[in-house]
Write a protein that holds these residues in place. Structure first.
Motif, mmCIF file in Angstrom:
data_model
loop_
_atom_site.group_PDB
_atom_site.id
_atom_site.type_symbol
_atom_site.label_atom_id
_atom_site.label_comp_id
_atom_site.label_asym_id
_atom_site.label_seq_id
_atom_site.Cartn_x
_atom_site.Cartn_y
_atom_site.Cartn_z
ATOM 1 N N THR A 1 0.777 -1.227 0.079
ATOM 2 C CA THR A 1 -0.212 0.078 -0.052
ATOM 3 C C THR A 1 0.873 1.253 0.137
ATOM 4 N N VAL A 2 0.353 2.306 -0.882
ATOM 5 C CA VAL A 2 1.259 3.438 -1.077
ATOM 6 C C VAL A 2 0.574 4.620 -0.451
ATOM 7 N N GLN A 3 1.135 5.481 0.409
ATOM 8 C CA GLN A 3 0.472 6.368 0.945
ATOM 9 C C GLN A 3 0.559 7.550 -0.205
ATOM 10 N N PRO A 4 -0.550 8.388 -0.653
ATOM 11 C CA PRO A 4 -0.610 9.258 -1.600
ATOM 12 C C PRO A 4 0.339 10.224 -1.288
ATOM 13 N N SER A 5 0.938 10.995 -2.510
ATOM 14 C CA SER A 5 1.996 12.061 -2.596
ATOM 15 C C SER A 5 1.737 12.845 -3.473
ATOM 16 N N GLY A 6 2.185 14.277 -3.501
ATOM 17 C CA GLY A 6 2.019 15.140 -4.564
ATOM 18 C C GLY A 6 3.142 15.578 -5.047
ATOM 19 N N PHE A 7 4.264 14.894 -4.509
ATOM 20 C CA PHE A 7 5.676 15.277 -4.986
ATOM 21 C C PHE A 7 6.630 14.225 -5.402
ATOM 22 N N ARG A 8 6.217 12.835 -5.222
ATOM 23 C CA ARG A 8 6.837 11.920 -5.589
ATOM 24 C C ARG A 8 7.349 12.081 -7.126
ATOM 25 N N SER A 9 8.423 11.352 -7.422
ATOM 26 C CA SER A 9 8.896 11.506 -8.886
ATOM 27 C C SER A 9 8.082 10.517 -9.704
ATOM 28 N N PHE A 10 7.557 9.317 -9.081
ATOM 29 C CA PHE A 10 6.487 8.644 -9.628
ATOM 30 C C PHE A 10 4.955 8.856 -8.818
ATOM 31 N N LYS A 11 4.109 9.158 -9.996
ATOM 32 C CA LYS A 11 2.720 9.679 -9.529
ATOM 33 C C LYS A 11 2.078 8.500 -8.921
ATOM 34 N N ASP A 12 0.975 9.008 -8.013
ATOM 35 C CA ASP A 12 0.021 8.084 -7.416
ATOM 36 C C ASP A 12 -0.571 7.277 -8.557
ATOM 37 N N ASP A 13 -1.141 7.792 -9.690
ATOM 38 C CA ASP A 13 -1.850 7.186 -10.791
ATOM 39 C C ASP A 13 -0.672 5.979 -11.519
ATOM 40 N N GLU A 14 0.513 6.203 -11.357
ATOM 41 C CA GLU A 14 1.373 5.386 -11.870
ATOM 42 C C GLU A 14 1.292 3.879 -10.829
ATOM 43 N N TYR A 15 1.161 4.065 -9.949
ATOM 44 C CA TYR A 15 1.070 2.920 -8.886
ATOM 45 C C TYR A 15 -0.247 2.117 -9.008
ATOM 46 N N ARG A 16 -1.341 3.160 -9.381
ATOM 47 C CA ARG A 16 -2.686 2.602 -9.438
ATOM 48 C C ARG A 16 -2.721 1.858 -10.731
ATOM 49 N N GLU A 17 -2.117 2.389 -11.733
ATOM 50 C CA GLU A 17 -1.929 1.679 -13.104
ATOM 51 C C GLU A 17 -1.225 0.375 -12.895
ATOM 52 N N GLU A 18 -0.475 0.109 -11.942
ATOM 53 C CA GLU A 18 0.202 -1.162 -11.855
ATOM 54 C C GLU A 18 -0.419 -2.165 -10.959
#
Length: 405
Positions: A37-54
């Motif tokens: 589980t990934v906590q949401p973040s507005g500044f990571r180099s990998f966006k939240d949606d990139e995790y969701r897509e995977e």
């Protein structure tokens, strides 16, 4: 089922790296009994949606996770009592600025596993960002030298999408004759050397570096045997130097008389000699005008007396005035230009995170699946159940010191 949480980075300025990329987190979930589980973040180099897509869950709620993975130090107020954390705590050398962090970890009965302490039986580190620190540190050193001389210019690594773009630029730049010394032999130095080679800078032996004239840029790599010797005149033995650095003195002087850019990538022990003194920096034959101190051990416990502080990605350069021993503006005739960023891989966050995640899957994940039977995890655990572990009991006076003030 092992449940892993990737926490949002809370240190300011925030780090944009991740311990597991979306692609690699997905790989783990598909191939091992692990849920991430990934906590949401507005500044990571990998966006939240990139995790969701995977297919990786993104949620604020990580309460049921068995362990929490971050990169940099977790702010004291954000630490969850009783949890197991993995991050770079920067406490193993008794770094003063993190004393309260270690106190809070003990107070909240947190289990702390430090990435820096994850080693094999021979003491070799199993996971690190060091290669990318070396790459960015060498790049920034070249930027600083170009700004000082006006001979060439480079964009910052943070302004490029990835390292391949930097390599393309290197091929277009004509460098002036210059001499570069790289200290160290570990991951940091390997990364720095890779960049210099991508610049097509020729590597030369130590003897030629000191005694030959060149009409092209060259670099040499210095191992401990080249820059220290036994005080009592006995032969240099690498294992003895690492075990008893206080027995040695610096013999770096021939190199500072021939070097334009110093890239420092050693792991420094406070008992070891500095490369040179502030007084030596005043000598007429002290040639170094640009230093990229990737190690970034700050004075007084440092290998370079001009490393007064860590610089920042947004403000990477400062000057050192050897006469006053104080900071000054960089790129002045009498200054030594310094770049001392202590989170260099954050300039190449996606590349560095991919590299780190691969090491995690190969070297660390099998240990996590072993659980308490893992000697690797046992060696890397600094604190557990409100106490320092046996290997890290040497930190006890460091922890108690602040409480007595």
């Amino acid at each position: 089922m092992l449940k892993i949480g990737i926490i949002v980075e809370g240190k300011n300025p925030p780090d944009t790296r991740v311990p597991l990329t979306p692609r690699q987190a997905s790989f783990i979930q598909r191939n091992f009994p692990v849920q991430i589980t990934v906590q949401p973040s507005g500044f990571r180099s990998f966006k939240d949606d990139e995790y969701r897509e995977e297919g990786v869950a993104v949620s604020e709620n990580i309460d049921d996770c068995d362990m929490l993975l971050g990169v940099k130090e977790v702010p004291v107020g954000e630490m969850r009592p009783g949890k197991t954390y993995f991050f770079f705590s920067h406490t193993m050398k008794k770094q003063r600025h993190n004393r309260k962090l270690l106190q809070a970890i003990l107070e909240k009965k947190i289990t702390l596993v430090d990435y820096e302490a994850l080693t094999d039986a021979a003491g070799n580190r199993l996971i690190a960002f060091g290669r990318y620190a070396g790459m960015v540190g060498a790049h920034n050193g070249m930027i600083a030298y170009g700004l000082r001389t006006g001979e060439f210019s480079l964009p910052r690594m943070k302004d490029l999408s990835d390292y391949s773009k930097a390599r393309e630029l290197y091929a277009q730049i004509k460098l002036p004759p210059m001499k570069i010394a790289v200290t160290g032999t570990g991951r940091v130095a390997v990364g720095a050397v890779a960049v210099l080679r991508d610049f097509k800078i020729r590597q030369v032996g130590n003897n030629d570096y000191l005694h030959e004239m060149f009409d092209e840029p060259v670099f040499t790599q210095l191992r401990p045997a080249e820059y220290v010797e036994r005080i009592d005149g006995k032969p240099f033995i690498k294992a003895d130097f690492y075990a008893h650095p206080e027995r040695y003195k610096s013999v770096f002087a021939p190199y500072y008389a021939k070097t334009d850019l110093l890239i420092n990538g050693i792991y420094y022990n406070k008992e070891a000699p500095a490369f040179f003194t502030r007084e030596e920096m005043l000598l007429e034959n002290f040639r170094i005008k640009t230093i990229s101190d990737i190690s970034c051990d700050v004075v007084p416990l440092s290998s370079i007396p001009a490393t007064l502080r860590a610089s920042a990605i947004d403000d990477p350069f400062f000057g050192y005035d050897p006469v006053t021993g104080q900071e000054c503006a960089p790129f002045q005739p009498k200054s030594v230009d310094m770049t001392t960023i202590d989170n260099l891989p954050n300039e190449l966050p996606r590349d560095a995170s991919e590299f780190f995640s691969e090491q995690f899957i190969v070297n660390i994940l099998p240990e996590l699946l072993q659980g308490e039977e893992s000697l690797v995890l046992e060696r890397a655990t600094i604190a557990k159940n409100g106490a320092l572990t046996q290997r890290f009991e040497y930190l006890k006076d460091f922890v108690v010191g602040e409480l007595r003030m």
